[in-house]
Design a protein around this motif. Structure first.
Motif, PDB file in Angstrom:
ATOM      1  N   THR A  12      67.731 -42.523 -17.800  1.00  0.00           N
ATOM      2  CA  THR A  12      67.229 -43.492 -18.765  1.00  0.00           C
ATOM      3  C   THR A  12      68.263 -43.637 -19.866  1.00  0.00           C
ATOM      4  O   THR A  12      68.633 -42.650 -20.508  1.00  0.00           O
ATOM      5  CB  THR A  12      65.893 -43.031 -19.367  1.00  0.00           C
ATOM      6  OG1 THR A  12      64.947 -42.828 -18.311  1.00  0.00           O
ATOM      7  CG2 THR A  12      65.356 -44.058 -20.349  1.00  0.00           C
ATOM      8  N   ILE A  14      69.197 -45.083 -23.496  1.00  0.00           N
ATOM      9  CA  ILE A  14      68.595 -45.566 -24.742  1.00  0.00           C
ATOM     10  C   ILE A  14      69.672 -46.381 -25.461  1.00  0.00           C
ATOM     11  O   ILE A  14      70.719 -45.847 -25.823  1.00  0.00           O
ATOM     12  CB  ILE A  14      68.118 -44.396 -25.615  1.00  0.00           C
ATOM     13  CG1 ILE A  14      67.023 -43.620 -24.874  1.00  0.00           C
ATOM     14  CG2 ILE A  14      67.607 -44.906 -26.966  1.00  0.00           C
ATOM     15  CD1 ILE A  14      66.678 -42.305 -25.509  1.00  0.00           C
ATOM     16  N   SER A  16      68.710 -48.992 -27.881  1.00  0.00           N
ATOM     17  CA  SER A  16      68.216 -49.481 -29.166  1.00  0.00           C
ATOM     18  C   SER A  16      67.143 -48.523 -29.659  1.00  0.00           C
ATOM     19  O   SER A  16      66.675 -47.653 -28.928  1.00  0.00           O
ATOM     20  CB  SER A  16      67.653 -50.899 -29.026  1.00  0.00           C
ATOM     21  OG  SER A  16      66.584 -50.913 -28.109  1.00  0.00           O
ATOM     22  N   SER A  17      66.750 -48.691 -30.895  1.00  0.00           N
ATOM     23  CA  SER A  17      65.818 -47.777 -31.542  1.00  0.00           C
ATOM     24  C   SER A  17      64.506 -47.675 -30.770  1.00  0.00           C
ATOM     25  O   SER A  17      63.836 -48.676 -30.529  1.00  0.00           O
ATOM     26  CB  SER A  17      65.559 -48.269 -32.963  1.00  0.00           C
ATOM     27  OG  SER A  17      64.693 -47.386 -33.632  1.00  0.00           O
ATOM     28  N   THR A  18      64.152 -46.457 -30.345  1.00  0.00           N
ATOM     29  CA  THR A  18      62.920 -46.256 -29.584  1.00  0.00           C
ATOM     30  C   THR A  18      62.240 -44.971 -30.035  1.00  0.00           C
ATOM     31  O   THR A  18      62.897 -43.979 -30.333  1.00  0.00           O
ATOM     32  CB  THR A  18      63.202 -46.218 -28.069  1.00  0.00           C
ATOM     33  OG1 THR A  18      61.976 -46.068 -27.371  1.00  0.00           O
ATOM     34  CG2 THR A  18      64.120 -45.068 -27.710  1.00  0.00           C
ATOM     35  N   SER A  20      59.760 -43.313 -28.243  1.00  0.00           N
ATOM     36  CA  SER A  20      59.423 -42.391 -27.160  1.00  0.00           C
ATOM     37  C   SER A  20      59.951 -42.921 -25.839  1.00  0.00           C
ATOM     38  O   SER A  20      60.140 -44.124 -25.674  1.00  0.00           O
ATOM     39  CB  SER A  20      57.916 -42.159 -27.068  1.00  0.00           C
ATOM     40  OG  SER A  20      57.261 -43.348 -26.665  1.00  0.00           O
ATOM     41  N   VAL A  21      60.197 -41.998 -24.917  1.00  0.00           N
ATOM     42  CA  VAL A  21      60.667 -42.358 -23.582  1.00  0.00           C
ATOM     43  C   VAL A  21      59.802 -41.612 -22.570  1.00  0.00           C
ATOM     44  O   VAL A  21      59.700 -40.389 -22.636  1.00  0.00           O
ATOM     45  CB  VAL A  21      62.154 -41.970 -23.383  1.00  0.00           C
ATOM     46  CG1 VAL A  21      62.593 -42.282 -21.960  1.00  0.00           C
ATOM     47  CG2 VAL A  21      63.034 -42.677 -24.396  1.00  0.00           C
ATOM     48  N   SER A  40      70.128 -39.883 -33.118  1.00  0.00           N
ATOM     49  CA  SER A  40      69.102 -40.473 -33.961  1.00  0.00           C
ATOM     50  C   SER A  40      69.666 -40.679 -35.353  1.00  0.00           C
ATOM     51  O   SER A  40      69.947 -39.716 -36.065  1.00  0.00           O
ATOM     52  CB  SER A  40      67.877 -39.555 -34.038  1.00  0.00           C
ATOM     53  OG  SER A  40      67.000 -40.001 -35.057  1.00  0.00           O
ATOM     54  N   LYS A 146      57.001 -37.093 -21.478  1.00  0.00           N
ATOM     55  CA  LYS A 146      57.386 -38.018 -22.552  1.00  0.00           C
ATOM     56  C   LYS A 146      58.242 -37.291 -23.589  1.00  0.00           C
ATOM     57  O   LYS A 146      57.874 -36.221 -24.070  1.00  0.00           O
ATOM     58  CB  LYS A 146      56.138 -38.613 -23.213  1.00  0.00           C
ATOM     59  CG  LYS A 146      56.454 -39.556 -24.370  1.00  0.00           C
ATOM     60  CD  LYS A 146      55.300 -40.473 -24.744  1.00  0.00           C
ATOM     61  CE  LYS A 146      54.021 -39.771 -25.051  1.00  0.00           C
ATOM     62  NZ  LYS A 146      52.985 -40.706 -25.559  1.00  0.00           N
ATOM     63  N   ASN A 148      59.319 -37.553 -27.277  1.00  0.00           N
ATOM     64  CA  ASN A 148      58.768 -38.202 -28.452  1.00  0.00           C
ATOM     65  C   ASN A 148      59.618 -37.903 -29.674  1.00  0.00           C
ATOM     66  O   ASN A 148      59.889 -36.742 -29.972  1.00  0.00           O
ATOM     67  CB  ASN A 148      57.358 -37.644 -28.717  1.00  0.00           C
ATOM     68  CG  ASN A 148      56.283 -38.676 -28.508  1.00  0.00           C
ATOM     69  OD1 ASN A 148      56.543 -39.856 -28.584  1.00  0.00           O
ATOM     70  ND2 ASN A 148      55.072 -38.210 -28.232  1.00  0.00           N
ATOM     71  N   THR A 154      63.094 -42.365 -34.741  1.00  0.00           N
ATOM     72  CA  THR A 154      63.424 -42.966 -33.454  1.00  0.00           C
ATOM     73  C   THR A 154      64.721 -42.382 -32.914  1.00  0.00           C
ATOM     74  O   THR A 154      65.532 -41.837 -33.664  1.00  0.00           O
ATOM     75  CB  THR A 154      63.603 -44.493 -33.566  1.00  0.00           C
ATOM     76  OG1 THR A 154      64.657 -44.767 -34.504  1.00  0.00           O
ATOM     77  CG2 THR A 154      62.320 -45.177 -34.015  1.00  0.00           C
ATOM     78  N   THR A 156      68.193 -43.486 -31.377  1.00  0.00           N
ATOM     79  CA  THR A 156      68.996 -44.696 -31.538  1.00  0.00           C
ATOM     80  C   THR A 156      69.809 -44.989 -30.285  1.00  0.00           C
ATOM     81  O   THR A 156      69.990 -46.131 -29.899  1.00  0.00           O
ATOM     82  CB  THR A 156      69.934 -44.543 -32.753  1.00  0.00           C
ATOM     83  OG1 THR A 156      69.171 -44.060 -33.863  1.00  0.00           O
ATOM     84  CG2 THR A 156      70.554 -45.885 -33.127  1.00  0.00           C
TER      85      THR A 156
END
Length: 168
Positions: A12, A14, A16-18, A20-21, A40, A146, A148, A154, A156
């Motif tokens: 996975t 990342i 952009s700002s998220t 949780s995955v 982050s 997950k 978190n 978030t 980044t």
């Protein structure tokens, strides 16, 4: 292929700002390992949540470690007292590490162990729960995990890669 070798399952990215995955654990594997490298801008935590019903419910919520006056403490919400010990770093910009899931295909007693390091924060290494594994609240195999950041924090950028060892 012979049993016992880790195979790459998914990665996975990342970008952009998220906050949780969620990553699905496929059937047919006994052991999994996540390798993660996260950035982050706001110095996020890492929390891990585990589900046995594809994310409709989470067995463990908001489990993390904090450091207080040189001692370790943790906050967790779960249906059992079977979880103990440290897990993750304090808030940090750069977080890297791994989490291993053993007995993932079992309906009880699944075990998790994690290690994380932070380039600009303290580091903890410990088992997520004691030797008896997941609590009796686990009635099916763990099929989703997950990552978190929690709260207003978030991730980044970064990568979360999942590997597995096929059932013997």
């Amino acid at each position: 292929a012979c049993g016992g070798d880790y195979v790459h399952i998914s990665t996975t990215d990342i970008t952009s700002s998220t906050a949780s995955v969620e990553v699905t654990l496929p059937t047919g594997y006994d052991r999994f390992e996540f390798i993660f490298d996260l950035y982050s801008a706001g110095q996020a935590y890492i929390y891990f949540d585990f589900s046995q019903d594809a994310g409709s419910n989470w067995l463990v919520n908001n489990y993390k470690v904090t450091g207080k006056n040189g001692t370790y403490s943790h906050s967790l919400t779960s249906t059992s007292t079977a979880y103990n010990g440290g897990l993750m770093t304090e808030r940090s910009k750069y977080l890297s590490g791994s989490i291993k899931i053993h007995r993932a295909s079992e309906t009880s007693g699944t075990r998790f162990v994690s290690y994380a390091s932070a380039f600009d924060g303290p580091t903890y290494s410990a088992s997520i729960q004691n030797g008896s594994g997941m609590s009796t609240a686990q009635t099916a195999r763990i099929n989703k995990v997950k990552f978190n950041a929690a709260g207003t924090y978030t991730y980044t950028s970064g990568k979360i890669s999942l590997y597995g060892i096929k059932d013997s």
